[in-house]
Write a protein that holds these residues in place. Structure first.
Motif, short mmCIF file in Angstrom:
data_model
loop_
_atom_site.label_atom_id
_atom_site.label_comp_id
_atom_site.label_asym_id
_atom_site.label_seq_id
_atom_site.Cartn_x
_atom_site.Cartn_y
_atom_site.Cartn_z
N GLN A 87 -11.74 27.74 13.57
CA GLN A 87 -13.13 27.42 13.30
C GLN A 87 -13.82 27.19 14.64
O GLN A 87 -13.28 26.50 15.50
N TYR A 200 -16.48 18.20 10.70
CA TYR A 200 -16.88 19.57 10.37
C TYR A 200 -15.87 20.18 9.40
O TYR A 200 -16.25 20.83 8.41
N TRP A 201 -14.58 19.98 9.67
CA TRP A 201 -13.54 20.57 8.82
C TRP A 201 -13.57 20.02 7.40
O TRP A 201 -13.38 20.76 6.45
N ASN A 204 -16.19 21.77 5.75
CA ASN A 204 -15.97 23.22 5.73
C ASN A 204 -14.47 23.50 5.86
O ASN A 204 -14.00 24.00 6.89
#
Length: 327
Positions: A87, A200-201, A204
């Motif tokens: 990512q 963020y992970w 997402n």
């Protein structure tokens, strides 16, 4: 990195006794209850992985050292047979800086439904704000212990899995932008400060609906004299995982490292993993006798390889190895 420590008076008293003996350098375990190792975690190999990261320099986002080390981590996971997913978000730090980040996920046996997530942050802090010399406060931290040690342990576990895989799927994730946090309290929202890559992970995930059985975070797991108590949020969200891992440590002969006491509450990557509904624990060395609550070189320019002890890497790495191969 971490960033708020809640040490209640009772907890502190409990930990002081357990930490006093931890200052001695740990040798090979002599506990008669040691079980036969399922796989032999090589501490020298893990140490070499820690050093390889430090050889790039401080892995501060937006730097060449950070980019080259990220490439190295991707290559190593691929070399060991992982299906690698990267990512690459652009994250906004609390001070407005745009960070070119990379979360690096290595899937081992992706066909397995039963999965365990192992993670560590791979970035290092952009400023040594806890250094005793104010002249160093704007220098980057090399991060041998604070970052590279956890990654080094996980790379050695990846190497072992390339030889023989456990009976469960394993995902190794190196999260980024963990350590660009505000230590002065200028940010009104702590969620905009620490563990940005993990946040963020969680919003997402690398696979839709990803739900491992649990997650284990490694943070600051290589310094000489380290001991690991039961971190507060880990016990709140995933007490069964903590208890079983600490039992495994005792069975494996590393009970002097994984002490039977409660620790402080640490704002770390596992907090956000838990908020996403995945039970997660934090293996992190705490020292209630220090001013910061962590090892003496924390957030200073002295967080270097000379303080990394293969015996500590062995204790953590062998315990986790025995644990995941028991499934």
């Amino acid at each position: 990195m971490i960033k708020n420590t809640i040490l209640l008076a009772v907890i502190t008293i409990m930990m002081l006794g357990s930490c006093s003996s931890a200052k001695e350098s740990k040798e090979a375990p002599t506990n008669n209850t040691i079980v036969e190792k399922r796989m032999d975690f090589n501490a020298d190999s893990a140490y070499a992985f820690v050093k390889a990261q430090c050889d790039f320099g401080a892995r501060v986002p937006n730097t060449d050292a950070h980019r080259r080390c990220g490439d190295y981590l991707i290559t190593k996971l691929q070399d060991y047979g992982a299906n690698v997913i990267v990512q690459s978000p652009v994250l906004t730090a609390y001070d407005g800086t745009k960070l070119n980040a990379r979360n690096i996920i290595g899937e081992f046996a992706p066909e397995q439904n039963r999965r365990i997530l192992l993670l560590a942050h791979w970035d290092s802090r952009p400023w040594a704000d806890c250094d005793p010399d104010p002249k160093n406060h704007h220098k980057a931290v090399l991060g041998a212990n604070d970052g590279a040690s956890g990654v080094g342990v996980l790379l050695e576990i990846a190497r072992l899995m390339h030889e023989k895989h456990p009976n469960v799927g394993i995902d190794i994730m190196f999260v980024d932008a963990e350590d660009w946090g505000d230590s002065e309290g200028a940010s009104t929202n702590p969620d905009n400060s620490w563990a940005l890559g993990t946040q963020y992970w969680t919003a997402n995930p690398h696979r839709l609906g990803y739900r491992p059985m649990f997650a284990i975070l490694l943070d600051m797991v290589g310094a000489r004299g380290s001991v690991f108590s039961r971190e507060y949020f880990s016990m709140q969200y995933a007490p069964a995982v903590v208890n079983e891992l600490w039992k495994e440590a005792a069975r494996s002969g590393y009970g002097s490292f994984f002490v039977n006491s409660n620790g402080g509450a640490i704002t770390d990557d596992h907090v956000f993993v838990n908020r996403a509904g995945i039970p997660a624990i934090d293996i992190i060395a705490m020292d209630p006798t220090s001013d910061t609550g962590f090892f003496p070189q924390w957030h200073t320019i002295d967080d270097t390889m000379e303080h990394i002890d293969p015996a500590t890497l062995k204790a953590v790495g062998q315990t986790i190895t025995n644990f995941i191969y028991s499934y």
